[in-house]
Design a protein around this motif. Structure first.
Motif, PDB file in Angstrom:
ATOM      1  N   ALA A  10       6.459 -30.584 -28.170  1.00 23.96           N
ATOM      2  CA  ALA A  10       7.126 -29.923 -29.458  1.00 23.96           C
ATOM      3  C   ALA A  10       5.917 -28.947 -30.064  1.00 23.96           C
ATOM      4  CB  ALA A  10       7.455 -31.125 -30.669  1.00 23.96           C
ATOM      5  N   ILE A  11       4.744 -29.523 -30.277  1.00 21.75           N
ATOM      6  CA  ILE A  11       3.733 -28.582 -30.962  1.00 21.75           C
ATOM      7  C   ILE A  11       3.800 -27.196 -30.027  1.00 21.75           C
ATOM      8  CG2 ILE A  11       1.369 -28.116 -31.308  1.00 21.75           C
ATOM      9  CD1 ILE A  11       1.093 -31.049 -31.829  1.00 21.75           C
ATOM     10  N   THR A  12       3.681 -27.163 -28.820  1.00 23.48           N
ATOM     11  CA  THR A  12       3.498 -26.039 -27.906  1.00 23.48           C
ATOM     12  C   THR A  12       4.741 -24.968 -28.378  1.00 23.48           C
ATOM     13  OG1 THR A  12       2.274 -27.083 -26.206  1.00 23.48           O
ATOM     14  CG2 THR A  12       3.488 -24.961 -25.744  1.00 23.48           C
ATOM     15  N   LEU A  13       6.089 -25.774 -28.386  1.00 21.97           N
ATOM     16  CA  LEU A  13       7.142 -25.041 -28.125  1.00 21.97           C
ATOM     17  C   LEU A  13       7.390 -24.455 -29.653  1.00 21.97           C
ATOM     18  CD1 LEU A  13      10.041 -23.816 -27.179  1.00 21.97           C
ATOM     19  CD2 LEU A  13      11.027 -26.297 -27.794  1.00 21.97           C
ATOM     20  N   GLY A  14       6.886 -25.487 -30.813  1.00 23.10           N
ATOM     21  CA  GLY A  14       6.831 -24.620 -32.271  1.00 23.10           C
ATOM     22  C   GLY A  14       6.162 -23.721 -32.497  1.00 23.10           C
ATOM     23  N   ILE A  15       4.977 -23.442 -31.861  1.00 23.93           N
ATOM     24  CA  ILE A  15       4.223 -22.295 -32.030  1.00 23.93           C
ATOM     25  C   ILE A  15       4.708 -21.167 -31.491  1.00 23.93           C
ATOM     26  CG2 ILE A  15       1.939 -21.458 -31.600  1.00 23.93           C
ATOM     27  CD1 ILE A  15       0.657 -24.122 -31.659  1.00 23.93           C
ATOM     28  N   ILE A  16       5.448 -21.139 -30.375  1.00 25.15           N
ATOM     29  CA  ILE A  16       6.124 -19.984 -29.720  1.00 25.15           C
ATOM     30  C   ILE A  16       7.433 -19.871 -30.390  1.00 25.15           C
ATOM     31  CG2 ILE A  16       7.271 -19.426 -27.678  1.00 25.15           C
ATOM     32  CD1 ILE A  16       5.556 -21.274 -26.108  1.00 25.15           C
ATOM     33  N   VAL A  17       8.075 -20.573 -30.962  1.00 29.63           N
ATOM     34  CA  VAL A  17       9.338 -20.343 -31.487  1.00 29.63           C
ATOM     35  C   VAL A  17       8.947 -19.806 -32.978  1.00 29.63           C
ATOM     36  CG1 VAL A  17      11.093 -21.214 -32.958  1.00 29.63           C
ATOM     37  CG2 VAL A  17      10.787 -21.810 -30.707  1.00 29.63           C
ATOM     38  N   TRP A  18       7.729 -20.133 -33.567  1.00 29.08           N
ATOM     39  CA  TRP A  18       7.278 -19.556 -34.934  1.00 29.08           C
ATOM     40  C   TRP A  18       6.824 -18.386 -34.684  1.00 29.08           C
ATOM     41  CZ3 TRP A  18       1.597 -20.496 -36.371  1.00 29.08           C
ATOM     42  CH2 TRP A  18       1.219 -19.900 -37.615  1.00 29.08           C
ATOM     43  N   GLY A  19       6.278 -18.046 -33.771  1.00 26.17           N
ATOM     44  CA  GLY A  19       5.773 -16.454 -33.508  1.00 26.17           C
ATOM     45  C   GLY A  19       7.054 -15.720 -33.299  1.00 26.17           C
ATOM     46  N   ALA A  20       8.039 -16.162 -32.288  1.00 26.18           N
ATOM     47  CA  ALA A  20       9.439 -15.411 -32.216  1.00 26.18           C
ATOM     48  C   ALA A  20      10.063 -15.057 -33.477  1.00 26.18           C
ATOM     49  CB  ALA A  20      10.036 -16.146 -31.350  1.00 26.18           C
TER      50      ALA A  20
ATOM     51  N   LEU B 236      -5.325 -21.488 -30.753  1.00 24.70           N
ATOM     52  CA  LEU B 236      -4.993 -19.950 -30.512  1.00 24.70           C
ATOM     53  C   LEU B 236      -3.714 -19.607 -31.264  1.00 24.70           C
ATOM     54  CD1 LEU B 236      -5.654 -19.432 -26.674  1.00 24.70           C
ATOM     55  CD2 LEU B 236      -6.920 -18.424 -28.514  1.00 24.70           C
ATOM     56  N   ALA B 237      -3.358 -20.306 -32.039  1.00 19.42           N
ATOM     57  CA  ALA B 237      -1.776 -20.072 -32.913  1.00 19.42           C
ATOM     58  C   ALA B 237      -1.940 -18.754 -33.673  1.00 19.42           C
ATOM     59  CB  ALA B 237      -1.501 -21.355 -33.868  1.00 19.42           C
TER      60      ALA B 237
ATOM     61  N   LEU C 256       0.753 -15.713 -32.877  1.00 17.58           N
ATOM     62  CA  LEU C 256       1.312 -15.393 -34.000  1.00 17.58           C
ATOM     63  C   LEU C 256       1.258 -13.782 -34.022  1.00 17.58           C
ATOM     64  CD1 LEU C 256       3.352 -15.678 -36.497  1.00 17.58           C
ATOM     65  CD2 LEU C 256       1.566 -16.211 -37.838  1.00 17.58           C
ATOM     66  N   SER C 257       0.068 -13.178 -34.159  1.00 18.51           N
ATOM     67  CA  SER C 257      -0.274 -12.059 -34.578  1.00 18.51           C
ATOM     68  C   SER C 257       0.044 -11.108 -32.864  1.00 18.51           C
ATOM     69  CB  SER C 257      -1.847 -11.767 -34.344  1.00 18.51           C
ATOM     70  OG  SER C 257      -2.200 -10.324 -34.379  1.00 18.51           O
ATOM     71  N   ASP C 258       0.268 -11.517 -31.992  1.00 12.73           N
ATOM     72  CA  ASP C 258       0.533 -10.876 -30.665  1.00 12.73           C
ATOM     73  C   ASP C 258       1.872 -10.780 -30.659  1.00 12.73           C
ATOM     74  OD1 ASP C 258      -0.594  -9.879 -28.022  1.00 12.73           O
ATOM     75  OD2 ASP C 258       1.052 -11.012 -27.473  1.00 12.73           O
ATOM     76  N   PHE C 259       2.792 -11.830 -31.187  1.00 12.93           N
ATOM     77  CA  PHE C 259       4.129 -11.625 -31.099  1.00 12.93           C
ATOM     78  C   PHE C 259       4.474 -10.480 -32.284  1.00 12.93           C
ATOM     79  CE2 PHE C 259       5.179 -15.878 -29.470  1.00 12.93           C
ATOM     80  CZ  PHE C 259       6.524 -15.414 -28.679  1.00 12.93           C
ATOM     81  N   LYS C 260       3.822 -10.309 -33.296  1.00 13.26           N
ATOM     82  CA  LYS C 260       4.154  -9.454 -34.435  1.00 13.26           C
ATOM     83  C   LYS C 260       3.579  -8.143 -33.957  1.00 13.26           C
ATOM     84  CE  LYS C 260       3.369 -12.171 -38.472  1.00 13.26           C
ATOM     85  NZ  LYS C 260       2.696 -12.228 -39.958  1.00 13.26           N
ATOM     86  N   MET C 261       2.695  -7.939 -33.204  1.00 16.34           N
ATOM     87  CA  MET C 261       2.237  -6.696 -32.630  1.00 16.34           C
ATOM     88  C   MET C 261       3.059  -6.357 -31.427  1.00 16.34           C
ATOM     89  SD  MET C 261       0.157  -5.241 -34.374  1.00 16.34           S
ATOM     90  CE  MET C 261      -0.348  -4.029 -33.161  1.00 16.34           C
ATOM     91  N   GLN C 262       3.991  -7.184 -30.590  1.00 12.92           N
ATOM     92  CA  GLN C 262       4.941  -6.809 -29.536  1.00 12.92           C
ATOM     93  C   GLN C 262       3.847  -6.149 -28.406  1.00 12.92           C
ATOM     94  OE1 GLN C 262       8.803  -5.828 -31.061  1.00 12.92           O
ATOM     95  NE2 GLN C 262       7.830  -5.543 -33.075  1.00 12.92           N
ATOM     96  N   GLN C 263       2.862  -6.777 -28.064  1.00 11.58           N
ATOM     97  CA  GLN C 263       1.905  -6.003 -27.098  1.00 11.58           C
ATOM     98  C   GLN C 263       2.518  -6.317 -25.735  1.00 11.58           C
ATOM     99  OE1 GLN C 263      -0.948  -4.796 -25.470  1.00 11.58           O
ATOM    100  NE2 GLN C 263      -1.152  -3.016 -26.897  1.00 11.58           N
ATOM    101  N   VAL C 264       1.640  -6.222 -24.799  1.00  7.21           N
ATOM    102  CA  VAL C 264       1.714  -6.804 -23.512  1.00  7.21           C
ATOM    103  C   VAL C 264       0.855  -7.759 -22.890  1.00  7.21           C
ATOM    104  CG1 VAL C 264       2.603  -4.406 -22.456  1.00  7.21           C
ATOM    105  CG2 VAL C 264      -0.074  -5.098 -22.416  1.00  7.21           C
ATOM    106  N   ASN C 265       0.217  -8.408 -23.860  1.00  8.03           N
ATOM    107  CA  ASN C 265      -1.111  -9.523 -23.993  1.00  8.03           C
ATOM    108  C   ASN C 265      -0.201 -10.649 -23.171  1.00  8.03           C
ATOM    109  OD1 ASN C 265      -3.389  -8.004 -24.823  1.00  8.03           O
ATOM    110  ND2 ASN C 265      -2.354  -8.296 -26.834  1.00  8.03           N
ATOM    111  N   ALA C 266       0.946 -10.911 -23.469  1.00  4.26           N
ATOM    112  CA  ALA C 266       1.702 -12.412 -23.027  1.00  4.26           C
ATOM    113  C   ALA C 266       1.624 -12.054 -21.468  1.00  4.26           C
ATOM    114  CB  ALA C 266       2.945 -12.579 -23.796  1.00  4.26           C
ATOM    115  N   SER C 267       2.024 -10.798 -21.068  1.00  3.91           N
ATOM    116  CA  SER C 267       2.251 -10.686 -19.551  1.00  3.91           C
ATOM    117  C   SER C 267       0.735 -10.585 -19.178  1.00  3.91           C
ATOM    118  CB  SER C 267       2.592  -9.346 -19.356  1.00  3.91           C
ATOM    119  OG  SER C 267       3.967  -9.173 -20.000  1.00  3.91           O
ATOM    120  N   MET C 268      -0.047 -10.175 -19.689  1.00  4.62           N
ATOM    121  CA  MET C 268      -1.625 -10.317 -18.970  1.00  4.62           C
ATOM    122  C   MET C 268      -1.893 -11.741 -18.896  1.00  4.62           C
ATOM    123  SD  MET C 268      -2.843  -7.407 -18.464  1.00  4.62           S
ATOM    124  CE  MET C 268      -4.574  -7.654 -18.271  1.00  4.62           C
ATOM    125  N   LEU C 269      -1.765 -12.709 -20.124  1.00 11.86           N
ATOM    126  CA  LEU C 269      -1.948 -13.994 -20.098  1.00 11.86           C
ATOM    127  C   LEU C 269      -1.483 -14.677 -18.941  1.00 11.86           C
ATOM    128  CD1 LEU C 269      -3.192 -16.651 -21.235  1.00 11.86           C
ATOM    129  CD2 LEU C 269      -1.210 -16.652 -22.815  1.00 11.86           C
TER     130      LEU C 269
END
Length: 481
Positions: free
Chosen positions: A27-37, A147-148, A152-165
């Motif tokens: 729930a915590i993991t999913l919550g952080i991702i949903v929060w960012g989205a 890393l929350a 959150l910052s990367d979601f807002k910046m809409q970068q490619v770092n999620a793909s790199m990760l």
């Protein structure tokens, strides 16, 4: 059968293995991702100007639209397209949707990348540390909490770092496939019978191909992931090395088949020309080249800090020397830690001999990511989201610690990583302090020290395992997970 029942029963007496703890972890993991989205979607639908609503995605989208309509890709957007041809070519279908819907697709894609990285990374780290899979949800949640802020910052910046990760994590998963072993002292060849896709020291074709394609994809985004290639070669993971070469060439050539040779060659010339200009002390940028930020003034890495110091001394040649010295110091400390815990750095470390050293493979692969982030001249604060493997490793040693010393080393590493990320708090009163902290490579220094603490925690956590040269025997595997 009796041994498995006994191990599962003992697992239930550990707090992190309980069904409730695992549910909370998920729930915590999913919550952080949903929060960012949600934060990303709210920004995209705000009344700001278009480049502030869609941030870096606006550059990608406008570059794809420019490619489709015959405009100059490197003059697209506000800042300009800076990557090799692959990204802009693959985004051509999004250009047909309009930026609002394209932005939603990109947001969902990043969310899927984060979710896949969290799930796969947690399981890979648990496996390399010899923990039951029941530990994965909790250690993943701990890492995501640390890393929350960056997620959150990367979601807002809409970068490619999620793909790199995700590419880094697939590589880590490949390491766990090579380094899997049983806890009851079975020979390595017997393990392969239990894990058909995990031939010890000899990854299957599909595993090597997956690692190669994922790594090659990231190389065609930001180049830095190519650091995995010499590591695979030096450690004798030849199938992985060949996979990286094939994957990199595949993704590099895909645009040729889609946009033709002329555009393909132009985009590659511009991408490489911009990369060379990024180190130019004059800051002059030629037309037709990617407009990368100048590595002498932009970035938060240790290398960039060294370059700034050398430029301030009017001895620019000393910048790389300073950075090289600090890199050698890091290596020397690592060598000392290896010696302290009776582990070889080079002797006997090639090919099949790696099968008995899953913990060494863990600290070394995570070390690759850490060094890449800490010393790359183009590193900025947004890229630190790629340090999830380090947070996972530290969280894993904290959960599975066999001694108080290991537990405290893990806590120290996690706290230092978290401190480096959040210090100082982002507000107007601390703006100058935050700028100084980042330009002085404070965050990247914390990354390196946190990793060194992790090395000491992983290699020093002994469980009196005489069947392997690895410092610690694994806990009983959770076959039901």
């Amino acid at each position: 059968m009796a041994a498995n029942s006994q191990s599962q029963h003992s697992d239930q007496r550990v707090w992190w293995a309980s069904p409730t703890a695992r549910r909370v972890g998920h729930a915590i993991t999913l919550g952080i991702i949903v929060w960012g989205a949600i934060a990303c979607y709210r920004m995209m639908t705000s009344d700001r100007v278009i480049d502030e609503r869609f941030r870096d995605f606006y550059e990608f989208y406008d570059a794809a639209d420019s490619l489709a309509t015959g405009r100059d890709v490197f003059k697209a957007g506000k800042l300009g397209y800076v990557y090799p041809p692959m990204l802009v070519t693959l985004m051509l279908p999004l250009a047909k949707l309009g930026i609002e819907w394209a932005g939603v697709v990109w947001m969902v894609f990043n969310g899927v990348c984060f979710a896949a990285s969290a799930w796969l990374g947690g399981r890979a780290v648990a496996r390399l540390l010899g923990l039951p899979m029941a530990a994965a949800p909790v250690l993943t949640a701990l890492a995501m909490i640390v890393l929350a802020d960056k997620i959150l910052s990367d979601f807002k910046m809409q970068q490619v770092n999620a793909s790199m990760l995700l590419a880094w994590v697939v590589g880590l998963w490949g390491m766990s496939d090579v380094g899997c072993r049983m806890s009851d002292g079975k020979a390595a060849d017997q393990v392969a019978l239990t894990h058909p896709t995990s031939h010890i020291g000899n990854p299957t074709f599909l595993v090597a191909l997956a690692v190669g394609l994922a790594t090659g994809f990231s190389v065609n985004l930001k180049y830095i992931a190519i650091i995995t290639l010499p590591y695979f070669v030096l450690r004798g993971h030849i199938k992985f090395a060949l996979g990286v070469i094939v994957g990199t060439l595949f993704w590099a050539l895909v645009p040729w088949a889609i946009i033709g040779w002329e555009q393909f060659a132009y985009l590659w010339r511009g991408a490489l020309g911009g990369l060379l200009q990024a180190t130019d002390a004059t800051g002059v940028r030629a037309d037709g080249n990617a407009r990368l930020m100048n590595a002498r003034t932009f970035g938060i890495s240790i290398t960039t800090a060294c370059v700034r110091i050398a430029d301030g001394l009017q001895k620019p040649i000393l910048g790389p020397v300073f950075a090289g010295v600090l890199l050698l110091v890091t290596y020397a400390i690592t060598q000392a830690l290896y010696a302290r815990y009776g582990q070889p750095m080079w002797l006997g470390r090639f090919g099949r001999s790696e099968r008995a050293r899953p913990r060494l493979m863990l600290v070394e692969f995570v070390g690759l990511v850490t060094i890449a982030m800490a010393f790359s001249p183009q590193t900025n604060a947004r890229h630190i989201v790629q340090m999830l493997p380090l947070a996972l490793m530290l969280a894993g040693t904290l959960i599975g610690a066999a001694s108080p010393r290991t537990r405290w080393l893990s806590i120290a590493g996690l706290v230092l990583l978290w401190f480096g990320i959040i210090f100082p708090p982002a507000m107007q009163a601390t703006k100058e302090l935050r700028q100084w902290w980042q330009e002085a490579a404070g965050l990247c220094t914390c990354l390196v020290v946190a990793w060194l603490l992790g090395v000491a925690a992983v290699l020093g956590d002994r469980r009196n395992d005489s069947s392997t040269s690895d410092p610690a025997s694994p806990l009983p595997s959770d076959t039901a997970a």
